[in-house]
Motif scaffolding. Structure first.
Motif, mmCIF file in Angstrom:
data_model
loop_
_atom_site.group_PDB
_atom_site.id
_atom_site.type_symbol
_atom_site.label_atom_id
_atom_site.label_comp_id
_atom_site.label_asym_id
_atom_site.label_seq_id
_atom_site.Cartn_x
_atom_site.Cartn_y
_atom_site.Cartn_z
ATOM 1 N N HIS A 1 28.596 49.525 34.453
ATOM 2 C CA HIS A 1 27.201 49.083 34.488
ATOM 3 C C HIS A 1 27.119 47.568 34.328
ATOM 4 O O HIS A 1 27.731 47.001 33.439
ATOM 5 C CB HIS A 1 26.414 49.787 33.388
ATOM 6 C CG HIS A 1 24.965 49.503 33.423
ATOM 7 N ND1 HIS A 1 24.238 49.323 32.284
ATOM 8 C CD2 HIS A 1 24.090 49.358 34.456
ATOM 9 C CE1 HIS A 1 22.971 49.092 32.603
ATOM 10 N NE2 HIS A 1 22.870 49.100 33.922
ATOM 11 N N THR A 2 26.398 46.930 35.199
ATOM 12 C CA THR A 2 26.117 45.483 35.294
ATOM 13 C C THR A 2 27.259 44.668 35.908
ATOM 14 O O THR A 2 27.095 43.474 36.107
ATOM 15 C CB THR A 2 25.666 44.831 33.968
ATOM 16 O OG1 THR A 2 26.765 44.712 33.066
ATOM 17 C CG2 THR A 2 24.508 45.586 33.329
ATOM 18 N N ASP A 3 28.411 45.287 36.201
ATOM 19 C CA ASP A 3 29.441 44.555 36.936
ATOM 20 C C ASP A 3 28.882 44.185 38.308
ATOM 21 O O ASP A 3 28.005 44.866 38.837
ATOM 22 C CB ASP A 3 30.706 45.408 37.120
ATOM 23 C CG ASP A 3 31.523 45.534 35.851
ATOM 24 O OD1 ASP A 3 31.329 44.733 34.917
ATOM 25 O OD2 ASP A 3 32.378 46.446 35.796
ATOM 26 N N GLN A 4 29.413 43.112 38.876
ATOM 27 C CA GLN A 4 28.888 42.623 40.150
ATOM 28 C C GLN A 4 29.986 42.439 41.188
ATOM 29 O O GLN A 4 31.107 42.069 40.865
ATOM 30 C CB GLN A 4 28.161 41.286 39.941
ATOM 31 C CG GLN A 4 26.962 41.401 39.022
ATOM 32 C CD GLN A 4 26.279 40.074 38.779
ATOM 33 O OE1 GLN A 4 26.865 39.009 38.911
ATOM 34 N NE2 GLN A 4 25.008 40.136 38.405
ATOM 35 N N ILE A 5 29.596 42.715 42.448
ATOM 36 C CA ILE A 5 30.434 42.378 43.601
ATOM 37 C C ILE A 5 29.572 41.588 44.575
ATOM 38 O O ILE A 5 28.343 41.597 44.478
ATOM 39 C CB ILE A 5 31.038 43.618 44.295
ATOM 40 C CG1 ILE A 5 29.946 44.495 44.907
ATOM 41 C CG2 ILE A 5 31.927 44.397 43.343
ATOM 42 C CD1 ILE A 5 30.484 45.529 45.882
ATOM 43 N N VAL A 6 30.205 40.931 45.516
ATOM 44 C CA VAL A 6 29.507 40.115 46.505
ATOM 45 C C VAL A 6 29.851 40.615 47.898
ATOM 46 O O VAL A 6 31.024 40.868 48.197
ATOM 47 C CB VAL A 6 29.915 38.629 46.379
ATOM 48 C CG1 VAL A 6 29.177 37.770 47.410
ATOM 49 C CG2 VAL A 6 29.678 38.117 44.966
ATOM 50 N N LYS B 1 27.533 29.805 42.063
ATOM 51 C CA LYS B 1 28.104 29.754 40.712
ATOM 52 C C LYS B 1 28.220 31.155 40.124
ATOM 53 O O LYS B 1 29.192 31.478 39.443
ATOM 54 C CB LYS B 1 27.266 28.862 39.806
ATOM 55 C CG LYS B 1 27.419 27.395 40.114
ATOM 56 C CD LYS B 1 26.551 26.529 39.240
ATOM 57 C CE LYS B 1 26.694 25.073 39.664
ATOM 58 N NZ LYS B 1 25.699 24.212 39.033
ATOM 59 N N GLN B 2 27.229 32.001 40.373
ATOM 60 C CA GLN B 2 27.250 33.353 39.825
ATOM 61 C C GLN B 2 28.373 34.195 40.443
ATOM 62 O O GLN B 2 28.869 35.128 39.823
ATOM 63 C CB GLN B 2 25.902 34.034 40.023
ATOM 64 C CG GLN B 2 25.768 35.298 39.209
ATOM 65 C CD GLN B 2 24.341 35.750 39.048
ATOM 66 O OE1 GLN B 2 23.395 35.046 39.371
ATOM 67 N NE2 GLN B 2 24.172 36.955 38.546
ATOM 68 N N CYS B 3 28.792 33.843 41.652
ATOM 69 C CA CYS B 3 29.895 34.552 42.299
ATOM 70 C C CYS B 3 31.198 34.438 41.512
ATOM 71 O O CYS B 3 32.095 35.265 41.661
ATOM 72 C CB CYS B 3 30.107 34.028 43.718
ATOM 73 S SG CYS B 3 28.803 34.482 44.875
ATOM 74 N N ARG B 4 31.298 33.432 40.651
ATOM 75 C CA ARG B 4 32.523 33.231 39.862
ATOM 76 C C ARG B 4 32.820 34.405 38.942
ATOM 77 O O ARG B 4 33.969 34.634 38.579
ATOM 78 C CB ARG B 4 32.407 31.957 39.019
ATOM 79 C CG ARG B 4 32.341 30.690 39.818
ATOM 80 C CD ARG B 4 32.158 29.494 38.915
ATOM 81 N NE ARG B 4 31.879 28.293 39.677
ATOM 82 C CZ ARG B 4 31.300 27.217 39.185
ATOM 83 N NH1 ARG B 4 30.953 27.165 37.906
ATOM 84 N NH2 ARG B 4 31.073 26.178 39.956
ATOM 85 N N SER B 5 31.769 35.147 38.541
ATOM 86 C CA SER B 5 31.989 36.266 37.618
ATOM 87 C C SER B 5 32.031 37.616 38.332
ATOM 88 O O SER B 5 32.100 38.665 37.681
ATOM 89 C CB SER B 5 30.915 36.273 36.530
ATOM 90 O OG SER B 5 29.632 36.433 37.102
ATOM 91 N N ALA B 6 32.020 37.606 39.659
ATOM 92 C CA ALA B 6 32.085 38.855 40.425
ATOM 93 C C ALA B 6 33.461 39.486 40.288
ATOM 94 O O ALA B 6 34.468 38.804 40.138
ATOM 95 C CB ALA B 6 31.771 38.591 41.892
ATOM 96 N N LYS B 7 33.487 40.811 40.376
ATOM 97 C CA LYS B 7 34.757 41.539 40.356
ATOM 98 C C LYS B 7 35.501 41.372 41.668
ATOM 99 O O LYS B 7 36.723 41.455 41.710
ATOM 100 C CB LYS B 7 34.525 43.021 40.073
ATOM 101 C CG LYS B 7 33.885 43.291 38.734
ATOM 102 C CD LYS B 7 34.791 42.896 37.594
ATOM 103 C CE LYS B 7 34.147 43.231 36.256
ATOM 104 N NZ LYS B 7 34.979 42.846 35.126
ATOM 105 N N ALA B 8 34.747 41.135 42.761
ATOM 106 C CA ALA B 8 35.357 40.917 44.075
ATOM 107 C C ALA B 8 34.309 40.381 45.035
ATOM 108 O O ALA B 8 33.108 40.603 44.851
ATOM 109 C CB ALA B 8 35.946 42.209 44.628
ATOM 110 N N VAL B 9 34.787 39.688 46.053
ATOM 111 C CA VAL B 9 33.953 39.261 47.172
ATOM 112 C C VAL B 9 34.461 39.989 48.408
ATOM 113 O O VAL B 9 35.664 39.972 48.694
ATOM 114 C CB VAL B 9 34.024 37.733 47.395
ATOM 115 C CG1 VAL B 9 33.269 37.337 48.659
ATOM 116 C CG2 VAL B 9 33.495 36.978 46.184
ATOM 117 N N ILE B 10 33.548 40.645 49.113
ATOM 118 C CA ILE B 10 33.883 41.287 50.374
ATOM 119 C C ILE B 10 33.386 40.367 51.474
ATOM 120 O O ILE B 10 32.179 40.184 51.644
ATOM 121 C CB ILE B 10 33.242 42.687 50.475
ATOM 122 C CG1 ILE B 10 33.726 43.580 49.324
ATOM 123 C CG2 ILE B 10 33.574 43.317 51.842
ATOM 124 C CD1 ILE B 10 32.983 44.900 49.197
#
Length: 129
Positions: A20-25, A101-110
């Motif tokens: 919960h609240t983890d992020q991906i891009v 900047k918020q992408c820095r804390s993502a678990k992954a970028v697709i």
């Protein structure tokens, strides 16, 4: 071999590990990928696969409580903006620099092959109960 759902092992693995609240891009081909954030690069050529195709496949397999996009999309990419506002989760609009900047804390970028401006979204995981 998987029978249904996302076949890409890297995407499937990332989604299975989200809490919960983890992020991906989901990103267009121009978004800078922050150092240290895993990148699952799906891009084949300009425009392939598209942002929306990739987003729809991920959304079929991921519980999302909100999306975050650059506010610039409202003027620079109205078609995609209108489409993502129809999904069943709220969209937060932030400055493009804040999004990067918020992408820095993502678990992954697709990374997709999308080549239209501001076709990027941060998806925040929800819970299924």
């Amino acid at each position: 071999m998987k029978k249904q759902g996302i076949l890409n092992r890297d995407i499937s693995s990332v989604l299975a590990k989200l809490g919960h609240t983890d992020q991906i891009v989901i990103a267009d081909c121009g978004l800078p990928i922050p150092e240290g954030v895993p990148c699952i690069d799906l891009s084949l050529e300009l425009g392939d696969p598209t942002f929306l195709r990739t987003l729809n496949v991920v959304l079929a397999d991921m519980e999302v409580e909100k999306g975050i996009v650059a506010k610039e999309i409202k003027l620079e990419n109205t078609d995609i903006c209108e489409t993502i506002q129809q999904y069943e989760f709220p969209i937060d609009f932030v400055d493009h620099e804040v999004l990067k900047k918020q992408c820095r804390s993502a678990k992954a970028v697709i990374r997709t092959g999308e080549m239209t401006p501001y076709a990027n979204i941060i998806l925040q995981a929800g819970v299924i109960f």
